[in-house]
Motif scaffolding. Structure first.
Motif, mmCIF file in Angstrom:
data_model
loop_
_atom_site.group_PDB
_atom_site.id
_atom_site.type_symbol
_atom_site.label_atom_id
_atom_site.label_comp_id
_atom_site.label_asym_id
_atom_site.label_seq_id
_atom_site.Cartn_x
_atom_site.Cartn_y
_atom_site.Cartn_z
ATOM 1 N N ALA A 174 -16.322 -7.430 7.608
ATOM 2 C CA ALA A 174 -16.961 -8.791 7.347
ATOM 3 C C ALA A 174 -17.507 -9.304 8.535
ATOM 4 O O ALA A 174 -18.310 -10.313 8.510
ATOM 5 N N ASP A 175 -17.082 -9.066 9.649
ATOM 6 C CA ASP A 175 -17.652 -9.726 10.790
ATOM 7 C C ASP A 175 -18.665 -8.714 11.583
ATOM 8 O O ASP A 175 -19.026 -8.796 12.758
ATOM 9 N N ALA A 176 -19.581 -8.005 10.851
ATOM 10 C CA ALA A 176 -20.619 -7.561 11.426
ATOM 11 C C ALA A 176 -21.484 -8.106 12.505
ATOM 12 O O ALA A 176 -21.928 -7.610 13.375
ATOM 13 N N ALA A 177 -21.642 -9.516 11.975
ATOM 14 C CA ALA A 177 -22.346 -10.340 13.029
ATOM 15 C C ALA A 177 -21.836 -10.284 14.333
ATOM 16 O O ALA A 177 -22.611 -10.364 15.313
ATOM 17 N N LYS A 178 -20.348 -10.454 14.586
ATOM 18 C CA LYS A 178 -19.741 -10.363 15.897
ATOM 19 C C LYS A 178 -19.875 -9.074 16.650
ATOM 20 O O LYS A 178 -20.339 -9.211 17.739
ATOM 21 N N ALA B 258 -14.720 4.374 9.477
ATOM 22 C CA ALA B 258 -15.235 3.560 10.489
ATOM 23 C C ALA B 258 -16.501 3.577 10.664
ATOM 24 O O ALA B 258 -17.189 4.708 10.275
ATOM 25 N N ILE B 259 -17.423 2.597 11.029
ATOM 26 C CA ILE B 259 -18.732 2.503 11.201
ATOM 27 C C ILE B 259 -19.249 2.276 12.793
ATOM 28 O O ILE B 259 -18.662 1.084 13.141
ATOM 29 N N LEU C 162 -26.613 -11.034 8.268
ATOM 30 C CA LEU C 162 -25.956 -9.970 7.797
ATOM 31 C C LEU C 162 -24.912 -10.661 6.957
ATOM 32 O O LEU C 162 -23.714 -11.491 7.406
ATOM 33 N N LYS C 163 -25.042 -10.306 5.661
ATOM 34 C CA LYS C 163 -24.002 -11.009 4.403
ATOM 35 C C LYS C 163 -23.161 -9.770 3.836
ATOM 36 O O LYS C 163 -23.602 -8.630 3.568
ATOM 37 N N LEU C 164 -22.016 -10.103 3.667
ATOM 38 C CA LEU C 164 -21.034 -9.149 2.868
ATOM 39 C C LEU C 164 -21.280 -9.568 1.408
ATOM 40 O O LEU C 164 -20.938 -10.566 1.078
ATOM 41 N N VAL D 35 -17.510 -0.727 17.149
ATOM 42 C CA VAL D 35 -17.084 -0.128 15.664
ATOM 43 C C VAL D 35 -16.722 -1.099 14.787
ATOM 44 O O VAL D 35 -15.892 -2.143 15.121
ATOM 45 N N LEU D 36 -17.097 -0.957 13.425
ATOM 46 C CA LEU D 36 -16.645 -1.683 12.424
ATOM 47 C C LEU D 36 -15.656 -0.976 11.552
ATOM 48 O O LEU D 36 -15.736 0.156 11.299
#
Length: 319
Positions: free
Chosen positions: A297-301, A36-37, A15-17, A316-317
């Motif tokens: 940016a921390d979607a991987a977490k 929010a996502i 997963l890359k920003l 939630v992101l």
């Protein structure tokens, strides 16, 4: 705009920003600015290639909430500035802006935050379709909801409670058990206890349950068949492997095992689902429960957290 992109299947590290051009709506399209996502387990399966193939690169995700930023010609029922939640999009949800069709965008009641709006689409759509379309849930029936403290589990408890069902739900932590009782479950069982299904039967006067929402079929399915009532139904919503079952258990009770995927819902069925959910969110009978939050940016977490045992509420992101 900033967007998460995936260029190859793999672990959370893929997963890359990245920076992408802002989307521009064509006729019968809208652009939503995401506030929010939502992160769902299915996002991780797609990223890992379990549901492949997938054209690369792509932006993950189906759930988001925010404001209508622009509308294309022919869109009359959505206006700039409207608060909405999104289920599905043309460009992917893990981004600051989403290009959508009007059918993918739904009003977000003012009583809900954007973060709660991002917790609606997949969890509540899955729960509704599992209970009422595939499960044919009826008032006064008894339901067992495995994993009741997660996103789909919480939605299932709230929907079943509103429908007049007796609810037995499971969780694996004290916090999870407290949560499912708070959401309306009549009984809470710890699925880490070896005898938890033996505890279930006395709660039903040894009759069994009419409906089971199964989120981990590769662990529970054979045991589920043993606690069903006559003509009971198991709805398989989640699975992470294979399992051996005894089919005779379905014969002696006329019971059913039914698969369920929200991806099979057509446009008419989705309209039905979101009309029903919208009423519940507006009148206050449905309220999403939130879990951990991470920056986009921390979607991987977020992908790591959503797969952790004992996950509580919706991940939630925040873009």
């Amino acid at each position: 705009m900033k967007s998460i992109r995936v260029h190859s299947f793999g672990g959370p590290e893929v997963l890359k920003l990245e920076q992408l051009p802002d989307p521009v709506p064509a006729p019968n399209q809208v652009v939503v600015r995401a506030e929010a996502i939502g992160v769902n387990p299915v996002d991780t399966y797609i990223r890992a290639g379990i549901y492949g193939p997938k054209p690369f690169p792509y932006t993950p995700g189906a759930d988001a909430a925010g404001l209508i930023e622009s509308v294309g010609p022919g869109v009359n029922n959505l206006k700039i500035g409207h608060r909405v939640y999104v289920f599905g999009s043309l460009t992917g949800a893990y981004a600051q802006r989403l290009l959508c069709t009007p059918q993918q965008v739904h009003p977000l009641p003012t009583r809900l935050s954007f973060e709660q709006g991002a917790a609606i689409g997949v969890p509540y759509g899955t729960a509704y379709r599992a209970l009422f379309i595939r499960g044919q849930a009826k008032p006064a029936e008894t339901i067992l909801i495995h994993g009741g403290s997660g996103g789909v589990g919480t939605a299932s408890i709230q929907l079943a409670k509103n429908h007049g069902m007796t609810i037995i739900a499971t969780a694996g932590t004290e916090k999870g058990l407290e949560s499912i009782l708070k959401q309306g479950a009549d009984h809470a069982l710890n699925h880490h206890q070896p005898d938890y299904l033996q505890q279930l039967m006395p709660l039903t006067n040894n009759r069994g349950v009419d409906l089971i929402i199964e989120l981990l079929a590769n662990v529970n399915l054979n045991k589920d068949l043993g606690v069903l009532a006559k003509r009971g139904r198991v709805i398989v919503v989640g699975n992470r492997g294979t399992i051996e079952i005894d089919p005779r258990q379905t014969m002696v009770k006329d019971s059913d095992i039914r698969g369920m995927s929200l991806m099979h819902a057509d446009e008419a069925e989705l309209a039905l689902i979101h009309a029903a959910l919208g009423a519940g969110f507006t009148n206050g009978s449905l309220t999403p429960v939130l879990g951990k939050q991470f920056p986009l940016a921390d979607a991987a977490k977020g992908h790591e957290a959503v797969m952790e045992p004992g996950a509580h509420g919706k991940i939630v992101l925040i873009p």
